[in-house]
Design a protein around this motif. Structure first.
Motif, PDB file in Angstrom:
ATOM      1  N   VAL A 172      20.209 -12.849  25.313  1.00  0.00           N
ATOM      2  CA  VAL A 172      21.006 -13.141  26.505  1.00  0.00           C
ATOM      3  C   VAL A 172      21.545 -11.793  26.971  1.00  0.00           C
ATOM      4  O   VAL A 172      22.281 -11.133  26.253  1.00  0.00           O
ATOM      5  N   PHE A 173      21.118 -11.381  28.171  1.00  0.00           N
ATOM      6  CA  PHE A 173      21.443 -10.039  28.637  1.00  0.00           C
ATOM      7  C   PHE A 173      22.822  -9.993  29.265  1.00  0.00           C
ATOM      8  O   PHE A 173      23.322 -10.988  29.781  1.00  0.00           O
ATOM      9  N   GLN A 174      23.393  -8.798  29.226  1.00  0.00           N
ATOM     10  CA  GLN A 174      24.732  -8.599  29.787  1.00  0.00           C
ATOM     11  C   GLN A 174      24.766  -8.963  31.271  1.00  0.00           C
ATOM     12  O   GLN A 174      25.699  -9.587  31.739  1.00  0.00           O
ATOM     13  N   ASP A 175      23.714  -8.554  32.014  1.00  0.00           N
ATOM     14  CA  ASP A 175      23.665  -8.897  33.444  1.00  0.00           C
ATOM     15  C   ASP A 175      22.865 -10.186  33.665  1.00  0.00           C
ATOM     16  O   ASP A 175      22.439 -10.471  34.773  1.00  0.00           O
ATOM     17  N   TYR A 176      22.616 -10.924  32.595  1.00  0.00           N
ATOM     18  CA  TYR A 176      21.892 -12.203  32.567  1.00  0.00           C
ATOM     19  C   TYR A 176      20.392 -12.063  32.841  1.00  0.00           C
ATOM     20  O   TYR A 176      19.596 -12.822  32.318  1.00  0.00           O
TER      21      TYR A 176
END
Lengths: 322, 288
Positions: free
Chosen positions: A81-85
Motif C-alpha cells: 500500500v503506497f504512501q500516495d496510494y
C-alpha cells in the motif's frame, strides 16, 4: 510461529549514501510490525527491498523461507500500500482492485466476486464504478488496501499508510487497520515516522537510525526501556538528566510534584502549558529542563511559572541511556 | 491614499480587463487567421481564364468538380494521407521508447540535457537538414554506400525518402508531448503494477499506454498536420513524387492557378478537421 520475513545482513547504498547498513530482521507470521524512524533512517528502503523495488547490494532476503533477494516484485508474494496510494487513474475502483487478479489470469467471474468482497471488507461498497479522482483521501486509502488485500499476499507492506490523512481520520484508520489485520491474519509491515502510530498499532517495533535498527521490541519495551538517547528522544517525550557524568532518561508522566518518589530534585518552573486532558510543565533542574505531564483530573493545583518547587520520581523508572 | 483612476476602474470592471487582455490576439485571429481562411474559401470558387490567365471572379464549383472527377487527384490525396500516417506511426514508435528512457530510466540531472539534445535540431535550418538528407539519399550517398555490402540499393529519391525525412524532421514534436505525459505519470504507478504481479510488458500495455494516450494523440496532431502540409521536403528528396502540398505549391507558382490551389488546400484542412473531430469524440483530449 513460523517466520514470514527474514533479512540477514542486508545492505543497500545509493551512490555514496549507505541507506541500509547490514540489517538483520525476523518477522513472524501474523505479526503487525512497525518500522519507525526519522526520514533518511533506511526504514522505507528496507520496505522497498522486501517488496523488490530495490535489490540489495549484499545480504539475503527471505519470504516464507525462500530466498527472494534477486526476485522481481511481480514474482514476490507480498503486496504494497503506497504512501500516495498509486491508484491507476484511468481505471474504476473495481478495475483497480481487480488488476492483480487480472494479470494473474484469474477468471473474470471469480475476480469480480473477490474484488467486491475486498471492497466490502474496507467498507467501500457502492463505489465500484467511481474513478480514483472522484474519491476522498480516506476512500483512496481504502481502495489501495483492497487492491493489495484481494491478492491474499503472504505479507502486506504499508508505506506511511496514514501519512496523507487528517488527524481524526488517521485515528479512525489506526483502529480499523489493527482490526483488519487481526481479522485476516496476514503479516502487516508498516513504515512510519509517527511514534504514536507505531505505539498504537504495532505488536513489535523496530526503531531505525542511520541505516540500522537501533532497538527492537514491543511498544512497551521501547517506551519504558529505551536503550539509547536516540530512542528515548524519538519515541515519546524524553527527559534527559545529566548526573555524575551519566545520562538518565525519565518519562514525563512518571514525575510528580512534591515528595513521593525515592528521587527528589529542587527546581524552578519555566513554563506551564494547558493541553486539554493534560498540563505540560517544564521545570529547570540545574542545566537540564524536565518536562512533567500531569493529568487535569482536578485533584491537584499546578505551580505557576517562576515558582521554586520540588519534583520526585521512582528510581525504577530511570534508564541510563548514555 | 494613492489615486490611480485607470487601475481602480479596471480593478472594478472584470469584463474590461478581459477585453484589454484579448484585444490584440482577437484582432489577429479575426483578421489575419480567419480572414485569410475566408478569402481562400471564397477564391476556391473562382476560376482562371485559360486564355488570358486572369482570375475570373464568378462563383462556380468547377475546381471541386475537377478535383473529384480526375482520378489523379484522388491518388495524390490518398498518397499524401498515407505519408502523413506513416510519418506519425514511425515517430510514435521512435518517440515512445525515447521518452520512456528520458523520463523513467535517466537520472533527473541528465534529463534536461537530453531534452535539450532532442530540441537542438529544431534550431538548425529546416532546409539545411532536408538538403543533408538529399545528399544522404543521393546516388553514391551515405545510405546507398552503407547498404551496398548487403547487396541492397538505397531507396533513392521518392516516397520512401520523403517519409523518412519527414519522420526525422517532426520527431521532436512527438517526443516532447509524450515526455511531458510520462513525466506526470508517478513512478509509484509502475511499481504498483509490478507489485500486483504485472510483467514490464503488461505494465506498458495496461498502465503506461492508456495514461499517455492523450499525449500520443497530441504529438500525432503535430506530426500528421505538419507532414500533410509540407511541400519542400517532397520537392527536395521526393523525386517526381506528387503530394497534395506540392501540387498546391505548383498551382500557386508555376501554373498561376490560385483558385484551384485554394480548392486543393481545402483537402488537408478538411482532413485535419476530421482527425481532430475523431480525436475529440474519442475523449482523448479531455484530460490534456
Amino acid at each position: 510461529m513460523s517466520t514470514a520475513i527474514r533479512l540477514s545482513k542486508v545492505a543497500k547504498s545509493f551512490g555514496e549514501v549507505k541507506a541500509v547498513d547490514g540489517v538483520d530482521l525476523e518477522i513472524s507470521d501474523g505479526e503487525f510490525f512497525a518500522m519507525l524512524g526519522p526520514s533518511g533512517s533506511g526504514k522505507t528502503t528496507v520496505l522497498r527491498l522486501i517488496a523488490g523495488f530495490e535489490l540489495p547490494d549484499s545480504g539475503i532476503i527471505e519470504i516464507d523461507g525462500v530466498d527472494v533477494s534477486q526476485t522481481p516484485p511481480f514474482n514476490r508474494d507480498v503486496n504494497t500500500v503506497f504512501q500516495d496510494y498509486a491508484l491507476f487513474p484511468h481505471m474504476t475502483v473495481l478495475e483497480n482492485v481487480e488488476y492483480g487478479l487480472k494479470v494473474k489470469k484469474v477468471a473474470k467471474e471469480e475476480r469480480i466476486v473477490r474484488a467486491r468482497k475486498a471492497l466490502q471488507r474496507v467498507k467501500l461498497e457502492g463505489y465500484e464504478a467511481r474513478k480514483p479522482g472522484q474519491l476522498s483521501g480516506g476512500q483512496r486509502q481504502r481502495v489501495a488496501l483492497a487492491r493489495a488485500l484481494v491478492n491474499e499476499p503472504k505479507v502486506l507492506l504499508l508505506d506511511e499508510p496514514l501519512g496523507a490523512l487528517d488527524l481524526k481520520l488517521r485515528h479512525e484508520m489506526q483502529v480499523e487497520l489493527k482490526e483488519l489485520q487481526r481479522d485476516i491474519g496476514i503479516t502487516f509491515i508498516f513504515v512510519t515516522h509517527d511514534q504514536e502510530e507505531a505505539l498504537t498499532m504495532a505488536d513489535r517495533i523496530a526503531v531505525f537510525n542511520a541505516g540500522n535498527i537501533v532497538q527492537m521490541g514491543s511498544a512497551k519495551d521501547i517506551y519504558e526501556e529505551p536503550n539509547s538517547e536516540f530512542v528515548a528522544g524519538f519515541v515519546g517525550i524524553s527527559n534527559l538528566l545529566h548526573r555524575d557524568g551519566k545520562v538518565i532518561s525519565i518519562r514525563p508522566e512518571k514525575i510528580k510534584f512534591g515528595r513521593g518518589g525515592d528521587r527528589t530534585a529542587p527546581g524552578q518552573v519555566v513554563s506551564v502549558m494547558f493541553l486539554g486532558a493534560l498540563t505540560r510543565i517544564n521545570v529547570a533542574i540545574g542545566a537540564d529542563i524536565l518536562t512533567v505531564l500531569a493529568e487535569n483530573d482536578g485533584t491537584q493545583v499546578f505551580p505557576a511559572t517562576g515558582d521554586q518547587i520540588e519534583v520526585s520520581w521512582n528510581s525504577k523508572y530511570e534508564f541510563q541511556v548514555g | 491614499m494613492r489615486n490611480n483612476r485607470i487601475n481602480t476602474w479596471l480593478y472594478r470592471h472584470k469584463g474590461a480587463r478581459a477585453a484589454l487582455l484579448l484585444a490584440l490576439p482577437v484582432l489577429w485571429l479575426a483578421v489575419a487567421y480567419l480572414g485569410s481562411l475566408a478569402v481562400m474559401l471564397i477564391s476556391s470558387l473562382w476560376s482562371v481564364d485559360s486564355f488570358t490567365g486572369n482570375t475570373v471572379h464568378s462563383f462556380s464549383f468547377t475546381n471541386f468538380h475537377t478535383l473529384l472527377t480526375q482520378k489523379v487527384y484522388g491518388t495524390i490525396a490518398i498518397r499524401s494521407i498515407g505519408v502523413a500516417v506513416a510519418v506519425t506511426v514511425i515517430d510514435g514508435l521512435l518517440a515512445i521508447p525515447i521518452a520512456l528512457f528520458i523520463s523513467k530510466v535517466l537520472k533527473p540531472k541528465f534529463r534536461s540535457v537530453v531534452i535539450a539534445l532532442v530540441l537542438v535540431p529544431l534550431w538548425a535550418s529546416y532546409l539545411v537538414k532536408t538538403y543533408a538528407w538529399r545528399s544522404m539519399f543521393s546516388d553514391g550517398g551515405v545510405i546507398s554506400w552503407a547498404l551496398k555490402p548487403f547487396g541492397i540499393h538505397g531507396p533513392g529519391f521518392g516516397l520512401t525518402a520523403t517519409t523518412i525525412t519527414l519522420a526525422y524532421l517532426w520527431l521532436p514534436y512527438m517526443i516532447l508531448p509524450i515526455y511531458a505525459g510520462l513525466d506526470r505519470l508517478p513512478n509509484t504507478l509502475l511499481e504498483a503494477s509490478s507489485d500486483l504481479g504485472a510483467s514490464a510488458r503488461t505494465t506498458f500495455t495496461s498502465i503506461i499506454l492508456p495514461i499517455i494516450y492523450p499525449a500520443i494523440i497530441a504529438g500525432s496532431i503535430f506530426t500528421f498536420s505538419l507532414s500533410l502540409g509540407d511541400y519542400i521536403v517532397v520537392k527536395i528528396v521526393g523525386g517526381t513524387t506528387q503530394l497534395v502540398a506540392n501540387v498546391i505549391a505548383d498551382n500557386v507558382g508555376t501554373a498561376g492557378n490560385l483558385p484551384f490551389a485554394a480548392a486543393m488546400a481545402l483537402l488537408p484542412i478538411a482532413t485535419i478537421l476530421g482527425y481532430l473531430f475523431v480525436v475529440r469524440r474519442s475523449g482523448a483530449l479531455e484530460n490534456f
